[in-house]
Design an enzyme around this catalytic site. Structure first.
Site, mmCIF file in Angstrom:
data_model
loop_
_atom_site.group_PDB
_atom_site.id
_atom_site.type_symbol
_atom_site.label_atom_id
_atom_site.label_comp_id
_atom_site.label_asym_id
_atom_site.label_seq_id
_atom_site.Cartn_x
_atom_site.Cartn_y
_atom_site.Cartn_z
ATOM 1 N N GLU A 1 -10.126 7.019 3.537
ATOM 2 C CA GLU A 1 -11.179 6.100 4.379
ATOM 3 C C GLU A 1 -10.731 4.594 4.379
ATOM 4 O OE1 GLU A 1 -11.504 3.752 1.499
ATOM 5 O OE2 GLU A 1 -11.890 5.721 0.863
ATOM 6 N N LYS B 1 0.822 -1.310 0.073
ATOM 7 C CA LYS B 1 0.121 0.016 0.036
ATOM 8 C C LYS B 1 0.823 1.273 0.208
ATOM 9 C CE LYS B 1 -4.408 -1.819 1.779
ATOM 10 N NZ LYS B 1 -4.281 -3.129 1.909
ATOM 11 N N SER C 1 1.892 -9.832 -0.702
ATOM 12 C CA SER C 1 1.516 -8.385 -0.307
ATOM 13 C C SER C 1 1.776 -7.803 0.797
ATOM 14 C CB SER C 1 -0.048 -8.156 -0.715
ATOM 15 O OG SER C 1 -0.683 -9.161 -0.012
HETATM 16 C C1 LIG Z 1 -4.977 -4.048 1.892
HETATM 17 C C2 LIG Z 1 -4.212 -5.510 1.427
HETATM 18 C C3 LIG Z 1 -4.578 -6.404 0.392
HETATM 19 C C4 LIG Z 1 -5.768 -6.033 -0.328
HETATM 20 O O1 LIG Z 1 -5.879 -5.117 -1.163
HETATM 21 P P1 LIG Z 1 -5.834 -5.046 -2.835
HETATM 22 O O2 LIG Z 1 -6.106 -3.661 -3.273
HETATM 23 O O3 LIG Z 1 -6.552 -6.004 -3.466
HETATM 24 O O4 LIG Z 1 -4.169 -5.165 -3.141
HETATM 25 C C5 LIG Z 1 -3.710 -7.534 0.302
HETATM 26 N N1 LIG Z 1 -3.024 -7.713 1.094
HETATM 27 C C6 LIG Z 1 -2.434 -6.907 1.994
HETATM 28 C C7 LIG Z 1 -1.380 -7.048 2.747
HETATM 29 C C8 LIG Z 1 -3.302 -5.667 2.279
HETATM 30 O O5 LIG Z 1 -2.812 -4.893 3.230
#
Ligand SMILES: *Cc1c(COP(=O)(O)O)cnc(C)c1O
Length: 396
Positions: A112, A90, A378
């Site tokens: 938000e 993010k 992620s």
């Molecule tokens: C917020 C988040 C997601 C999901 O958001 P996407 O916009 O689909 O990427 C996935 N993994 C983590 C670690 C997150 O913080």
């Protein structure tokens, strides 16, 4: 295959656009008219690159997971977004948008958040840039996600609990939009995924595309080819998936797989599997797949991983599904927990429960022995520790 692109009105095929109240036109128009010019300007690119490198810790490693590969009898690489500052992809988006906001002359950032992770990323970059930060959050989520609320406050953001509706994300979105309408001059709305009215989905996809940009040269270094056979990513709104798919969207030889949160199962009401269960509708200002009941009311999603707990999906992802360019699977809470535990034991990496949904797919699909499979890790799992331990019976 038709080329996967967004058109001038923000449509990917039939999905996307900007379905917004008239009072928001000036804000959105300003962004539509300026975002590409700013993103492509040398000063912006230079400053973003330098922040991504020295502040966020990019490039993130591409890690060949040797023991995981042995176990699954294929070649598995992990793209380590968990190693970025704040522990998830993010930050890539938040840094890009705050520089954009500054170029537009804005002084104040609103956002938000549901799980609070986007709120933390936003509060982080606001602190770094010395900008005022207001984060709207459903009152129920404020209680559920207390550690993230505390982080945001420590970083200097004001967190406003929203008492309307179900006291969750949808209501926080409405409050953020109301705020933006009242402050069109000095305020920028920083959206956290490839969702929202045009140009946000395209803007966020471009900012996250740094993931696949790096992946190309990292793979070439390691394997001699710049493309893997398969890429797997989890999907909440779709930004980490969009980022790691981006440079491969128009290369049909690369298999793209998106994994949604099945929650307790797609045959239960406790799920967040939008593609599996949703229909076309309007959510957050764009036309896309949405989970709704028979009266067209948005249903409250559920997943054990707060970051996948979203009742829609970005329009790019809806288009990839409709065009059969990406495959979609839903993995459930228990499968994600198992995968998180397994990665911890096999590789010494504790993944976010969101990312664990992507890992869990390895138990569902057998990939050929000579294939290269890249999984987008992620985020890191520190935030999920308690949930993972409780569910694996490790505590008590
Ligand atoms: C917020 C988040 C997601 C999901 O958001 P996407 O916009 O689909 O990427 C996935 N993994 C983590 C670690 C997150 O913080």
């Amino acid at each position: 295959m038709n080329a996967i692109t967004v058109d001038k009105e923000g449509f990917y095929g039939e999905f996307g656009g900007a379905y917004i109240p008239e009072m928001l036109y000036p804000n959105i128009r300003e962004l539509q008219d300026n975002y590409l010019g700013i993103l492509e300007s040398p000063t912006f690119r230079h400053e973003l690159q330098s922040l991504l490198k020295d502040y966020a810790g990019r490039p993130t490693p591409l890690y060949f997971a040797e023991r995981l590969s042995e176990y699954y009898k294929t070649n598995i690489y992990l793209k380590r977004e968990d190693l970025t500052h704040t522990g998830a992809h993010k930050i890539n988006n938040a840094l890009g948008q705050i520089l954009l906001a500054r170029q537009l002359g804005k002084k104040r950032i609103i956002a938000e958040t549901g799980a609070g992770q986007h709120g933390v990323a936003t509060a982080t970059v606001c602190a770094r840039m010395g900008m005022e930060c207001t984060v709207y959050m459903g009152a129920l989520d404020v209680v559920r996600q207390r550690p993230n609320v505390e982080r945001m406050k420590l970083l200097g953001a004001s967190v406003i609990p929203v008492e309307q509706g179900n006291h969750t994300l949808k209501d926080a979105v409405n409050e953020a939009l109301r705020d933006w309408i009242s402050h069109p001059e000095d305020t920028y709305y920083l959206i956290g995924s490839v969702v929202g009215p045009h140009p946000y989905p395209d803007l966020v996809a471009r900012l996250q595309s740094v993931i696949s940009e790096e992946l190309q040269w990292q793979l070439r270094e390691k394997t001699g080819r710049d493309a893997p056979d398969t890429i797997i990513a989890c999907v909440g709104g779709g930004s980490n998936a969009a980022g790691i798919f981006y440079h491969y969207l128009n290369r049909p030889e690369v298999r793209l797989i998106a994994v949604e949160a099945g929650g307790k199962g797609i045959d239960t009401k406790e799920t967040a599997a939008t593609i599996a269960l949703g229909q076309t509708g309007i959510l957050h200002g764009s036309k896309t797949y949405v989970m709704q009941d028979d009266d067209g009311q948005i249903t409250e999603p559920y997943s054990i991983s707060a970051g996948l707990d979203y009742p829609g999906i970005g329009p790019l992802l809806s288009h990839l599904f409709r065009q059969h360019r990406a495959e979609f699977y839903a993995m459930n809470d228990d499968e994600a927990l198992e995968a998180a535990h397994f990665l911890a034991r096999q590789e010494g990496i504790i993944p976010a429960l969101e990312s664990a949904h992507a890992l869990a797919l390895l138990n569902k699909i057998n990939f050929p022995e000579d294939h290269q499979v890249v999984i987008n890790l992620s985020g890191r799992g520190d935030k999920d520790l308690e949930v993972i331990l409780r569910n694996k019976g490790i505590t008590e």
